[in-house]
Motif scaffolding. Structure first.
Motif, PDB file in Angstrom:
ATOM      1  N   THR A 183       0.956  -1.385  -0.592  1.00 55.29           N
ATOM      2  CA  THR A 183       0.099  -0.124  -0.084  1.00 55.29           C
ATOM      3  C   THR A 183       1.152   0.990  -0.316  1.00 55.29           C
ATOM      4  OG1 THR A 183       0.240  -0.109   2.338  1.00 55.29           O
ATOM      5  CG2 THR A 183      -1.906  -1.374   1.019  1.00 55.29           C
ATOM      6  N   ARG A 184       2.201   1.675   0.094  1.00 61.74           N
ATOM      7  CA  ARG A 184       3.026   2.407   0.349  1.00 61.74           C
ATOM      8  C   ARG A 184       2.864   2.745  -1.338  1.00 61.74           C
ATOM      9  NH1 ARG A 184       9.599   2.992   2.258  1.00 61.74           N
ATOM     10  NH2 ARG A 184       9.560   4.808   1.755  1.00 61.74           N
ATOM     11  N   ASP A 185       2.944   4.157  -1.578  1.00 63.79           N
ATOM     12  CA  ASP A 185       2.895   4.361  -2.912  1.00 63.79           C
ATOM     13  C   ASP A 185       1.582   4.029  -3.463  1.00 63.79           C
ATOM     14  OD1 ASP A 185       4.943   6.249  -1.902  1.00 63.79           O
ATOM     15  OD2 ASP A 185       6.614   5.639  -2.553  1.00 63.79           O
ATOM     16  N   LEU A 186       0.772   3.361  -3.240  1.00 66.03           N
ATOM     17  CA  LEU A 186      -0.204   3.224  -4.444  1.00 66.03           C
ATOM     18  C   LEU A 186      -0.936   3.910  -4.462  1.00 66.03           C
ATOM     19  CD1 LEU A 186      -1.650   0.317  -5.345  1.00 66.03           C
ATOM     20  CD2 LEU A 186      -2.460   0.045  -3.175  1.00 66.03           C
ATOM     21  N   ASN A 187      -1.600   3.836  -5.752  1.00 65.18           N
ATOM     22  CA  ASN A 187      -2.880   4.100  -6.228  1.00 65.18           C
ATOM     23  C   ASN A 187      -4.079   3.311  -6.610  1.00 65.18           C
ATOM     24  OD1 ASN A 187      -3.769   7.272  -7.246  1.00 65.18           O
ATOM     25  ND2 ASN A 187      -3.859   6.108  -9.094  1.00 65.18           N
ATOM     26  N   VAL A 188      -5.255   3.626  -6.193  1.00 62.45           N
ATOM     27  CA  VAL A 188      -6.307   3.301  -6.717  1.00 62.45           C
ATOM     28  C   VAL A 188      -7.074   3.874  -6.812  1.00 62.45           C
ATOM     29  CG1 VAL A 188      -7.518   1.295  -5.209  1.00 62.45           C
ATOM     30  CG2 VAL A 188      -5.920   1.770  -3.906  1.00 62.45           C
ATOM     31  N   THR A 189      -7.688   2.740  -7.843  1.00 66.58           N
ATOM     32  CA  THR A 189      -8.623   3.592  -9.034  1.00 66.58           C
ATOM     33  C   THR A 189      -9.729   2.319  -9.196  1.00 66.58           C
ATOM     34  OG1 THR A 189      -7.192   4.468 -10.833  1.00 66.58           O
ATOM     35  CG2 THR A 189      -9.516   4.332 -11.907  1.00 66.58           C
ATOM     36  N   VAL A 190     -11.135   2.626  -8.165  1.00 66.49           N
ATOM     37  CA  VAL A 190     -11.993   1.941  -8.407  1.00 66.49           C
ATOM     38  C   VAL A 190     -13.491   2.480  -9.279  1.00 66.49           C
ATOM     39  CG1 VAL A 190     -14.085   1.033  -6.706  1.00 66.49           C
ATOM     40  CG2 VAL A 190     -12.161   2.068  -5.490  1.00 66.49           C
ATOM     41  N   LEU A 191     -13.663   0.883 -10.241  1.00 61.51           N
ATOM     42  CA  LEU A 191     -14.820   1.470 -11.691  1.00 61.51           C
ATOM     43  C   LEU A 191     -16.340   0.771 -11.041  1.00 61.51           C
ATOM     44  CD1 LEU A 191     -12.410   0.663 -14.300  1.00 61.51           C
ATOM     45  CD2 LEU A 191     -12.726   2.767 -13.268  1.00 61.51           C
ATOM     46  N   SER A 192     -17.158   1.283 -10.948  1.00 68.25           N
ATOM     47  CA  SER A 192     -18.849   0.943 -10.832  1.00 68.25           C
ATOM     48  C   SER A 192     -19.752   1.425 -11.440  1.00 68.25           C
ATOM     49  CB  SER A 192     -19.132   1.548  -8.401  1.00 68.25           C
ATOM     50  OG  SER A 192     -19.758   0.833  -8.660  1.00 68.25           O
TER      51      SER A 192
END
Length: 277
Positions: free
Chosen positions: A152-161
């Motif tokens: 999770t360090r320097d993580l970028n999350v993109t959620v598609l719903s």
């Protein structure tokens, strides 16, 4: 009974038979056992498909697709390309889930509810395609399991719903020509540019997308949710293509390569939605 000073004392009544008391105790133990079995059955498990995993996967981008259009978009635009490898899958059971109840070395009969993929062309990108329904009592555990698989360090999350346009609240008239459309929500740690307007009040997001975004907000993870509002019950090409712009900064999508695959995805959904199947 009461004492001379008015103090109420709890006294065991001799009118209650000892057998009745034992029956009540046995019933409580049986209820607890049933509750434990239900909790164990509805637990979320992770199965690694590439052998033993020493620690979380190293990645800078995590893309999560939840819902028919979101998962169909990932399948058509990303998972159909060569060099896509499944690294793990999450097994869970509820009244509306699909797939087997417990993870094994390979997925059992039926399609796994949630699979994690890695692209050889973009090894720092991890894709989570969730096609199954996650119940409310499983959302917290499911989210914990997903993020335990990645660094999770320097993580970028993109959620598609995706969501039905009937659930979208607005003071203006919403015509059929204005759908599908995108709205977004982001965490305070997200500093990148979004590709659509923010979700207006009093609209809210729910389900798996809300659970992931809440987890990222609590743990200060950069995350953005793109929710597609559509008036079509099943996956369609117009709704899927709405997600293409959201990943343009992360991946290069080849429109010509995925056109045929996109048609096959929508054709399969049309066959499955037949009244007699």
């Amino acid at each position: 009974m009461a004492t001379f000073f008015g103090e109420v004392l709890s006294v065991y009544s001799r009118a209650v038979e000892e057998d009745e008391y034992e029956d009540m105790t046995n019933e409580n133990e049986e209820d607890e056992q049933i509750r434990r079995e239900i909790e164990e059955k509805r637990s979320v498990e992770v199965c690694w498909l590439l052998g033993s995993q020493d620690g979380p996967l190293q990645c800078s981008e995590l893309i999560i697709g939840a819902g028919p259009n979101a998962s169909g978009f990932l399948r058509a635009y990303l998972l159909s390309t060569p060099g896509c490898t499944a690294v793990a899958w999450l097994s869970f059971w509820n009244e509306r889930s699909r797939g087997s109840e417990r993870p094994t070395a390979t997925p059992g009969p039926g399609e796994p509810s949630c699979v994690l993929y890695r692209l050889e062309s973009c090894p720092t990108v991890l894709i989570c395609q969730c096609q199954g329904f996650v119940a409310e009592d499983q959302l917290f555990q499911f989210t914990q399991k997903v993020f335990s698989c990645v660094q999770t360090r320097d993580l970028n999350v993109t959620v598609l719903s995706d969501c039905s346009s009937a659930d979208y609240k607005t003071s203006d008239y919403l015509s059929g020509s204005s759908t599908p459309f995108l709205r977004c929500l982001k965490t305070s740690a997200y500093t990148h540019t979004v590709t659509c307007p923010p979700l207006e009040q009093p609209n809210i997001c729910s389900g798996l997308a809300a659970a992931v975004l809440s987890h990222c907000q609590v743990h200060q993870i950069s995350a953005v949710l793109y929710q597609c509002y559509s008036d079509v019950l099943h996956p369609d090409s117009s709704s899927m293509q709405m997600f293409a712009a959201t990943l343009s900064s992360v991946l290069k999508l080849e429109q010509s390569l995925s056109a045929d695959v996109l048609q096959r995805v929508t054709r399969v959904s049309e066959i499955q939605s037949n009244l007699y199947t």
